[in-house]
Enzyme design. Structure first.
Site, PDB file in Angstrom:
ATOM      1  N   ASN A 258      -5.184 -12.324  -6.224  1.00 17.26           N
ATOM      2  CA  ASN A 258      -4.210 -11.741  -5.306  1.00 17.26           C
ATOM      3  C   ASN A 258      -3.946 -12.732  -4.188  1.00 17.26           C
ATOM      4  O   ASN A 258      -4.880 -13.254  -3.574  1.00 17.26           O
ATOM      5  CB  ASN A 258      -4.719 -10.409  -4.733  1.00 17.26           C
ATOM      6  CG  ASN A 258      -3.664  -9.735  -3.867  1.00 17.26           C
ATOM      7  OD1 ASN A 258      -3.388 -10.158  -2.755  1.00 17.26           O
ATOM      8  ND2 ASN A 258      -3.095  -8.657  -4.375  1.00 17.26           N
ATOM      9  N   THR A 281      -0.270  -8.278  -7.631  1.00 16.67           N
ATOM     10  CA  THR A 281       0.352  -7.894  -6.371  1.00 16.67           C
ATOM     11  C   THR A 281       0.047  -6.424  -6.116  1.00 16.67           C
ATOM     12  O   THR A 281       0.180  -5.588  -7.021  1.00 16.67           O
ATOM     13  CB  THR A 281       1.864  -8.157  -6.366  1.00 16.67           C
ATOM     14  OG1 THR A 281       2.408  -7.738  -5.111  1.00 16.67           O
ATOM     15  CG2 THR A 281       2.585  -7.470  -7.501  1.00 16.67           C
ATOM     16  N   GLU A 282      -0.381  -6.123  -4.887  1.00 21.77           N
ATOM     17  CA  GLU A 282      -0.958  -4.796  -4.635  1.00 21.77           C
ATOM     18  C   GLU A 282       0.045  -3.652  -4.727  1.00 21.77           C
ATOM     19  O   GLU A 282      -0.346  -2.489  -4.769  1.00 21.77           O
ATOM     20  CB  GLU A 282      -1.664  -4.755  -3.282  1.00 21.77           C
ATOM     21  CG  GLU A 282      -0.781  -5.027  -2.091  1.00 21.77           C
ATOM     22  CD  GLU A 282      -1.077  -6.352  -1.445  1.00 21.77           C
ATOM     23  OE1 GLU A 282      -1.036  -6.428  -0.213  1.00 21.77           O
ATOM     24  OE2 GLU A 282      -1.326  -7.332  -2.178  1.00 21.77           O
ATOM     25  N   ASN A 283       1.344  -3.952  -4.741  1.00 22.74           N
ATOM     26  CA  ASN A 283       2.309  -2.865  -4.891  1.00 22.74           C
ATOM     27  C   ASN A 283       2.546  -2.477  -6.350  1.00 22.74           C
ATOM     28  O   ASN A 283       3.445  -1.688  -6.634  1.00 22.74           O
ATOM     29  CB  ASN A 283       3.632  -3.217  -4.205  1.00 22.74           C
ATOM     30  CG  ASN A 283       4.249  -4.492  -4.733  1.00 22.74           C
ATOM     31  OD1 ASN A 283       3.616  -5.541  -4.745  1.00 22.74           O
ATOM     32  ND2 ASN A 283       5.498  -4.433  -5.150  1.00 22.74           N
ATOM     33  N   SER A 323      -3.471   0.303  -8.400  1.00 23.68           N
ATOM     34  CA  SER A 323      -3.588  -1.086  -7.965  1.00 23.68           C
ATOM     35  C   SER A 323      -4.784  -1.281  -7.043  1.00 23.68           C
ATOM     36  O   SER A 323      -5.574  -2.223  -7.202  1.00 23.68           O
ATOM     37  CB  SER A 323      -2.309  -1.515  -7.252  1.00 23.68           C
ATOM     38  OG  SER A 323      -2.381  -2.871  -6.865  1.00 23.68           O
TER      39      SER A 323
END
Length: 447
Positions: A258, A281-283, A323
């Site tokens: 990340n 990607t955290e979204n 996530s």
């Protein structure tokens, strides 16, 4: 088969009452139910408690409600992207409750699942844990987070059938999927409504039992704000690029990585498919590729910086709750983040800027405490020449004892045997310069 009523944005907005807790899906303007929010902005509704990752951009989505003074309190993880939210908070016109992005997603999932809350390692030892119950579990400190439920949820999906089953598009799942479960009344704004039977049951993300009303509304580029199109590439500063190249050396094939905003973003430009590095990607995406040559969020997924990206072969999409479960569960091998301060005890401060309101934490706390390995890339000093590598962080902490490696334009530091250690000098730097510009005490172990 149950048929969900189809209504207009105006009819949906009329169902929201003064003082309601309103859950709003979206990450930035991606997957944002902007038509519903704009219709609500035309209503005389006020004193709303607005629950979302952010309040949209200035004059767009929730930003229009904010401009009208309809939001009394905002609960979310990142409000600094809207300068009008910052100003409203400074004037005392907007109450803000800041919660780490992963905790927000899980609190919504808990609310929708009828759970009484959960314990998380995120934010332990930081300002955001103040006033919350903490508990030591397995020798590690955890923070208790209560569930979140709303009176009304405004969410956005790509397709719906007339029974209310929803399918989301690429990274537009974000908070929408959890919010669809966590409100008394759920109104889904969708791009297209199709007859029952046209959606493959294997592909449905939100079952129709959660959805009360459907609104068909087409998205247009002007409603996507800053994510509408790809900006032209900018030439990176050579020193920043050198730090990104050094960080890349720490990654190996098969790593799930990340990348934070700023210098870490440059690492993505250096990664090639042949390296076998999997970007997260955290979204809600695994397998992030480079930015497209043209186009925007109408055509591509977006990353955590709200920038359109491509998807590599084998990529996958998921919602924000899943996530951050990956992150907290140790399924992200490396996080590369920027920093404001790192200290002798491997503590990190990177979310609160001195002299500015505390309105944006995003996913930093989740990543810093959850990734297996944490690498910090930052300039060695502040603009005034003061050191960012300090004996003890005096800025609000992001994570306690979490840093594994620090890369600046002058040096690389690690923590072998728990001690801050100078491991190598960056090209062009001297030992004397590093000593002079480092406030923290460190051991020298140059090869």
């Amino acid at each position: 088969m149950r048929k969900v009523p189809q209504i207009t944005p105006e009819e949906a907005a009329a169902m929201v009452k003064d003082g309601d807790v309103l859950l709003v899906g979206g990450f930035g303007m991606t997957g944002n139910p902007v038509h519903l929010l704009h219709a609500l902005a035309e209503r005389p509704v006020k004193n709303l408690v607005y629950v979302a990752n952010n309040v949209g951009e200035a004059g767009l989505g929730g930003g229009r409600l904010l401009r009208n003074g309809q939001i009394k309190k905002a609960i979310g993880s990142y409000f600094t992207s809207n300068p009008e939210a910052v100003q409203a908070a400074l004037r005392g016109e907007l109450e803000v409750e800041l919660i780490p992005q992963g905790s927000l997603a899980e609190a919504l999932r808990a609310g929708g699942a009828g759970l009484g809350g959960f314990y998380t390692p995120t934010a332990a030892g930081t300002l955001l844990a103040k006033g919350r119950e903490t508990r030591i579990i397995g020798g590690k400190e955890y923070v208790f987070v209560e569930p979140i439920r709303g009176n009304v949820a405004f969410i956005r999906a790509w397709k719906a059938d007339t029974a209310g089953n929803l399918v989301y598009r690429m990274t537009e799942q974000n908070f929408n999927k959890a919010m669809a479960t966590a409100a008394d009344l759920v109104i889904a704004e969708v791009e297209q409504i199709v007859p029952v039977g046209e959606l493959d049951p294997n592909h449905i993300h939100t079952p129709g039992c959660y959805v009360d009303y459907l609104v068909e509304a087409k998205m247009t580029p002007e409603l996507l704000g800053s994510s509408a199109s790809v900006e032209g590439s900018k030439k990176a500063d050579p020193k920043r690029l050198a730090m990104a190249r050094r960080a890349l050396q720490e990654l190996k094939p098969g790593d799930v990585v990340n990348l934070g905003i700023g210098i870490p973003t440059l690492v993505a430009d250096l990664i090639t498919p042949e390296m076998g590095i999997i970007l997260h990607t955290e979204n809600g995406m695994l397998g992030v590729g480079p930015a497209p040559e043209e186009g925007g969020a109408m055509d591509y997924p977006v990353n955590a910086g709200k920038i359109p990206v491509t998807a590599l072969p084998g990529a996958s999409y998921f919602d924000s709750a899943d996530s951050f479960a990956m992150i907290r569960g140790g399924h992200v091998d490396v996080a590369i983040m920027g920093g404001l301060q790192v200290d002798e005890e491997a503590n990190l401060a990177n979310w609160a800027v001195p002299g500015k309101p505390l309105l944006g934490v995003g996913g930093a706390m989740d990543l810093a405490s959850g990734a297996k390995r944490l690498i910090i890339t930052m300039t060695h000093t502040n603009p005034d020449g003061s050191s960012k590598i300090v004996p003890r962080c005096d800025l609000p902490l992001t994570a306690v004892g979490a840093v594994d490696l620090v890369i600046t334009e002058l040096a690389v530091f690690g923590y072998p045997e728990g001690r801050l250690t100078l491991l190598e000098l960056m090209p062009g730097a001297t030992l004397e310069e590093v000593r002079a510009k480092t406030a923290a005490r460190f051991v020298e172990a140059l090869g």
